[in-house]
Structure formats: C-alpha cells, structure tokens
Design a protein around this motif. Sequence first.
Motif, PDB file in Angstrom:
ATOM      1  N   PHE A 145      38.559  39.666  31.436  1.00  0.00           N
ATOM      2  CA  PHE A 145      38.378  38.451  30.639  1.00  0.00           C
ATOM      3  C   PHE A 145      37.293  38.564  29.571  1.00  0.00           C
ATOM      4  CE2 PHE A 145      40.312  35.136  33.787  1.00  0.00           C
ATOM      5  CZ  PHE A 145      41.531  35.777  33.674  1.00  0.00           C
ATOM      6  N   PRO A 146      36.093  39.070  29.886  1.00  0.00           N
ATOM      7  CA  PRO A 146      35.053  39.152  28.835  1.00  0.00           C
ATOM      8  C   PRO A 146      35.500  40.003  27.648  1.00  0.00           C
ATOM      9  CG  PRO A 146      34.056  39.410  30.993  1.00  0.00           C
ATOM     10  CD  PRO A 146      35.552  39.466  31.205  1.00  0.00           C
ATOM     11  N   ALA A 147      36.134  41.132  27.899  1.00  0.00           N
ATOM     12  CA  ALA A 147      36.591  42.005  26.814  1.00  0.00           C
ATOM     13  C   ALA A 147      37.707  41.343  26.025  1.00  0.00           C
ATOM     14  CB  ALA A 147      37.060  43.342  27.380  1.00  0.00           C
ATOM     15  N   ALA A 202      35.958  31.549  36.682  1.00  0.00           N
ATOM     16  CA  ALA A 202      36.545  32.840  36.293  1.00  0.00           C
ATOM     17  C   ALA A 202      37.263  32.732  34.958  1.00  0.00           C
ATOM     18  CB  ALA A 202      37.511  33.325  37.375  1.00  0.00           C
ATOM     19  N   TYR A 203      37.955  31.614  34.734  1.00  0.00           N
ATOM     20  CA  TYR A 203      38.712  31.442  33.495  1.00  0.00           C
ATOM     21  C   TYR A 203      37.821  31.017  32.327  1.00  0.00           C
ATOM     22  CZ  TYR A 203      43.198  31.901  35.866  1.00  0.00           C
ATOM     23  OH  TYR A 203      44.274  32.383  36.558  1.00  0.00           O
ATOM     24  N   GLY A 204      36.637  30.536  32.612  1.00  0.00           N
ATOM     25  CA  GLY A 204      35.724  30.124  31.548  1.00  0.00           C
ATOM     26  C   GLY A 204      36.208  28.918  30.774  1.00  0.00           C
ATOM     27  N   VAL A 205      36.929  28.027  31.431  1.00  0.00           N
ATOM     28  CA  VAL A 205      37.501  26.869  30.755  1.00  0.00           C
ATOM     29  C   VAL A 205      36.544  25.687  30.774  1.00  0.00           C
ATOM     30  CG1 VAL A 205      39.900  27.515  31.177  1.00  0.00           C
ATOM     31  CG2 VAL A 205      38.671  26.177  32.898  1.00  0.00           C
ATOM     32  N   VAL A 206      36.829  24.725  29.896  1.00  0.00           N
ATOM     33  CA  VAL A 206      36.186  23.428  29.962  1.00  0.00           C
ATOM     34  C   VAL A 206      37.235  22.445  30.466  1.00  0.00           C
ATOM     35  CG1 VAL A 206      34.543  23.904  28.132  1.00  0.00           C
ATOM     36  CG2 VAL A 206      36.746  22.913  27.550  1.00  0.00           C
ATOM     37  N   GLY A 207      36.789  21.377  31.113  1.00  0.00           N
ATOM     38  CA  GLY A 207      37.755  20.448  31.669  1.00  0.00           C
ATOM     39  C   GLY A 207      37.195  19.050  31.837  1.00  0.00           C
TER      40      GLY A 207
END
Length: 301
Positions: A20-22, A208-213
């Motif tokens: 994910f970071p890459a 893990a997904y780095g989402v906002v919600g």
Amino acid sequence: MEQWRVEPMLDFRRIEMSDFPALRKMYEKYGNWSCDCTICGTYMWRDYLDIRISLEEEKLIVYQQLDGKHLFYIPLMEDRIAGIREIVAYMKEQGEECYFYPVANEELSLFEEAGYRIETERDEGWNDYVYDITALANMKGKKYHNHKNHINKFNALYENVELLDIRDVEPAEYLQFLDDYVKSEHKKATIAKEENVKAKEVLSDLEAYGVVGYVLKVDGKIVGLEVGEILGDYYYSHIEKADKTYNGVYSKLVQLVSQDLQEKVKYMNREEDLNEPGLRRSKRGYKPIGYIEKNQVKILD
C-alpha cells in the motif's frame, strides 16, 4: 477465473497490504486521478478483476482481466513511453493482443509518441464524476434546488443529528449497519455482491487501507455511512450507504461530509455510474464540474 502470468520480461503477482505505501506513492506521483488509481480502487477489486502488479523502485505496472482481455494501466513511472513499449513487446512475446485501460484523454498522445497505431473505445458509463467540494458543501443556487429540498425535509423531520468520524464509532455498530443495508437492498448482481463483500473487508481494517470515514446518526442510530480515501487534491468516495427510509438522508450525508472535507481537498471523485440509470441520475444531480473520461486502447501495430 483463469490465472495468467507473463514472463520473463515482467513479473506479476497479487497485491499485498504491505504494497500500500508504495502504491499510494506511485498513484499520487504518476496516476491519472481516476478512481482506478487508488488503493481501494485496486485492492477492493483485486479478485473480481484478477488484478496483478509488477512493482519495482519507481516503477509500477498494473493489469486487470475483464471480458477475456488483459487490460494494462498506463505504466506508473517517469518514462511512461518506455513502459508502454515494454508492455507491448511483452504481449507480442506471449502472442496476445495488447490493451490498455483506463487511459485518460490526455494520455492518448503517449501511444502516438511511442510510435503505435491504436484503436480506442470509450463508454460513458466508465466516466468518473468530479465535483467541486466547496460547491457540494454549500449547495447554493438553483441547480441544487432538489437537494436543498431534500436537506430541508431531513432537517425538519429529524433531531439529534450528528456526523461522526468513523473511528469514534464502535466497529460492531457500522459493520451491523452495512449488513442490514445489504439485506435491505436485495441486489443480486455479481458486481454488487462483490462490492458489499469488499466494503466489509475495508471497514474491518480501516488503518491498513488508510481511508477516511464518516457515520451519520439520528438519535444515536446509524443512518448513513461514507468511506473513501484522499490522494492529492481529490477525495474518492468508495463506499456510500444510507437508510433511504430517512427522507433526504443521502443529500444530507453528502453535504455534511463535503463540509468536513473542504479544508482538506478541492475535488470529490464519486466514481462511475456503469450505465445504471438510477446511479446516473443521482451522480448527475450533484452537478459535476467535469468527468475523467476513460478509454480502452488496443494496439494495432
């Protein structure tokens, strides 16, 4: 779905969360700002589209499989023309036709620069809808008349309304809301079922997904849910669910989420309508300022 692998020039594999970071770095640096070039856009659909990646330092090549075709993203790297040539040569070695998707309009010239003759296909249902985030937050003027009416009805009917950061809500609450929503919709299409399965996957591991919600509540009950991700100046709305028994709930949810986001991003990408009449009416009703038109490109010679 038949597994496919090409070698030895490029080495493709399934996506892992550790990528994910890459991926985020490469999408922000080289992506075409379509919803496909996002973490959720790639990982949520990895099974349905059999998405594979070839990832090296400063080089990302992605393909997906659909309708028997292997569709490559424009290579995410500094020398995109060299990347296109590598993919075309790679497919010739396999004896396969070479396709690219999603290709934004401004990326079409890359194929001419690379020396290829191409055939293009574009479907209106593939377009990403792009909105001015401040316009959605304010919803001023006649063009938003219908949504303002919906919001006014919502405000008149319901008290104790609050929009919460999803991380301030117990996971069991919003996961139960999603389950109830899925049961109430009775959608049988394979793509709808896959979306619901993967939506639960994202909601089960937000970090893990780095989402906002966001969670919209009325009298302590969840009536709306919104989850997406931020890349550059864009917010991508990946998951949007609401209880339609609450009059005007979708308009209210969109406005409140946009109000919270307007200091963080300039645009909201609400993704495609896939030629579904109801989705098309809804997405057009929020008055997009433009579209990311996505092309499928076939290399002729």
